[in-house]
Write a protein that holds these residues in place. Structure first.
Motif, PDB file in Angstrom:
ATOM      1  N   LEU A  48      -6.854  37.247  54.038  1.00  0.00           N
ATOM      2  CA  LEU A  48      -5.640  36.456  54.297  1.00  0.00           C
ATOM      3  C   LEU A  48      -5.538  35.277  53.337  1.00  0.00           C
ATOM      4  N   ALA A  49      -6.655  34.588  53.122  1.00  0.00           N
ATOM      5  CA  ALA A  49      -6.637  33.432  52.226  1.00  0.00           C
ATOM      6  C   ALA A  49      -6.337  33.849  50.797  1.00  0.00           C
ATOM      7  N   HIS A  50      -6.904  34.977  50.386  1.00  0.00           N
ATOM      8  CA  HIS A  50      -6.689  35.428  49.011  1.00  0.00           C
ATOM      9  C   HIS A  50      -5.230  35.846  48.792  1.00  0.00           C
ATOM     10  N   GLU A  51      -4.608  36.421  49.804  1.00  0.00           N
ATOM     11  CA  GLU A  51      -3.212  36.835  49.657  1.00  0.00           C
ATOM     12  C   GLU A  51      -2.312  35.620  49.434  1.00  0.00           C
ATOM     13  N   LYS A  52      -2.613  34.527  50.114  1.00  0.00           N
ATOM     14  CA  LYS A  52      -1.848  33.294  49.892  1.00  0.00           C
ATOM     15  C   LYS A  52      -2.040  32.796  48.453  1.00  0.00           C
ATOM     16  N   MET A  53      -3.270  32.873  47.953  1.00  0.00           N
ATOM     17  CA  MET A  53      -3.541  32.453  46.582  1.00  0.00           C
ATOM     18  C   MET A  53      -2.755  33.307  45.583  1.00  0.00           C
ATOM     19  N   LEU A  54      -2.659  34.613  45.861  1.00  0.00           N
ATOM     20  CA  LEU A  54      -1.873  35.493  45.005  1.00  0.00           C
ATOM     21  C   LEU A  54      -0.399  35.108  45.018  1.00  0.00           C
ATOM     22  N   GLN A  55       0.112  34.820  46.195  1.00  0.00           N
ATOM     23  CA  GLN A  55       1.525  34.449  46.323  1.00  0.00           C
ATOM     24  C   GLN A  55       1.822  33.137  45.605  1.00  0.00           C
ATOM     25  N   TRP A  56       0.843  32.241  45.575  1.00  0.00           N
ATOM     26  CA  TRP A  56       1.024  30.950  44.907  1.00  0.00           C
ATOM     27  C   TRP A  56       0.729  31.026  43.414  1.00  0.00           C
TER      28      TRP A  56
END
Length: 412
Positions: A48-56
């Motif tokens: 979940l945390a990595h997906e946010k990093m990808l989106q940002w």
């Protein structure tokens, strides 16, 4: 455990729903939720945390897909049958999305353990792509690749919908059947000798046509299960000729029976090919064309309308509230009462009209009410209603259709 087993890793959105779908296959021995083919730690929080990093835009490392590892007995079920369930159980054309879940971790994927598995995966993809194209869908985006990394998900994710029977699923297939023997019959060339339907006898605005053949057991089953009880507001007709009425247009030629085609203004907008008893899937396919997006959210995603905003709150005429897809009667108006909740409320459904299911979502334990004919979500039932039943069926008005008794008397 059999002496010889095989396994394949599949990504089809949220692994909770995927686990339940794949576990239902006879011959499947175990389905385990996990994370696969990413470049990070294999934990839920990390994904979940990595997906946010990808989106940002703060990382380029590949995220894991939420997957299920399906272990099966090849003596009882082969990989092709497992993959047929996979293709039919989600929408493989959506890229990094399934249902309300959006992100690279929700990508559609088949991760294989051998060249032989890779070949079967590619073959079934191409077959299903043909069926999807015929039904008007786009290209399959499913990633088919060797399994590189796999991590077992946390224990609370395992058997999630067994522990939480009405928990979030998030899966919704396209309604397109995989074209295999046993679900449909090839369209015979001799059928072209049967007379074509006449357009003047049909509804130009919206019409269902069931294309059949003489020696088709699946056509007979569809007739017995669905057509013999037809009350849907959509006009339906049957034909043994594979051609549409003169002046009407199919997207492409038919290849199997039964094929149920929805026409609007004389043009095909969707088709449902093959039938082997899956009534809820058929009604969901039709419902996606009859219901508005707001109605679909209630009917198929267990949504709810805001109190005081739905239809039929003030409806007091004698009549019947029916399923908006099947037309089956659900409640009579003489069982409706003012509950003050902001939703239409009834103290009794018609016999056999609904089914009840335990719902533990949103931190509550409730009893969900669904239409018995189509399986759509209607609302919930509570024990604080008036006599004589003491029940309050709290129903979303936007998924009800009201038919006044005056219409029946007038023959409408």
């Amino acid at each position: 455990m059999p002496a010889v087993t095989d396994s394949v890793v599949l990504g089809m959105g949220c692994f909770w729903g995927a686990e339940r779908r794949m576990a239902a296959i006879p011959g499947v021995l175990d389905v385990e939720s996990g994370y696969a083919n990413g470049e990070i730690a294999g934990t839920y929080d990390a994904v979940l945390a990595h997906e946010k990093m990808l989106q940002w835009g703060k990382t380029t490392q590949r995220n894991h897909a939420e997957v299920v590892k399906v272990t099966f007995d090849p003596a009882k079920v082969d990989l092709e049958k497992v993959l047929i369930q996979f293709w039919e159980s989600h929408n493989p054309t959506q890229g990094n999305r399934q249902g309300n879940d959006v992100g690279t971790n929700y990508r559609s994927a088949v991760y294989t353990n051998s060249d032989a598995q890779q070949a079967v995966a590619l073959k079934t993809r191409d077959v299903y792509q043909g069926a999807l194209k015929a039904a008007g869908h786009g290209a399959i985006t499913t990633e088919i690749a060797p399994l590189q990394k796999y991590f077992t998900a946390e224990e609370y994710h395992q058997d999630y919908l067994v522990k939480n029977p009405n928990g979030y699923c998030g899966l919704g297939g396209t309604g397109v059947k995989y074209p295999v023997a046993g679900a449909s019959t090839a369209m015979p060339q001799a059928a072209a000798k049967a007379p074509r339907l006449e357009a003047k006898a049909l509804n130009f605005e919206r019409q269902l046509i069931v294309f059949e053949s003489d020696d088709c057991a699946f056509c007979r089953k569809f007739k017995a299960d669905v057509l013999d009880h037809w009350q849907s507001p959509v006009a339906v007709a049957r034909t043994l000729n594979p051609e549409p009425p003169v002046g009407w247009a199919l997207e492409k030629a038919l290849f199997a029976t039964p094929t149920i085609v929805l026409f609007e203004k004389g043009k095909e907008v969707s088709r449902y090919t093959g039938y082997n008893g899956e009534k809820p899937r058929f009604w969901q396919w039709l419902g996606f064309h009859l219901l508005t997006p707001a109605q679909q959210k209630i009917a198929f995603e267990q949504g709810t309308e805001r109190p005081g905003t739905g239809s039929h709150l003030d409806e007091k005429r004698p009549g019947t509230f029916v399923d908006p897809i099947t037309g089956a009667a659900l409640f009579r108006s003489d069982t409706k009462f003012e509950s003050g909740t902001g939703w239409p409320s009834f103290f009794n459904p018609l016999p056999g009209a609904i089914t009840e299911h335990v719902d533990v979502g949103h931190g509550m334990r409730r009893v969900e009410v669904r239409s018995a004919s189509s399986g759509i979500h209607l609302g919930h039932v509570f024990d604080d209603g008036p006599p004589p039943t003491g029940k309050r069926y709290c129903i979303n008005g936007n998924v009800l259709k009201f038919v006044p008794d005056s219409d029946k008397k007038a023959g409408k």
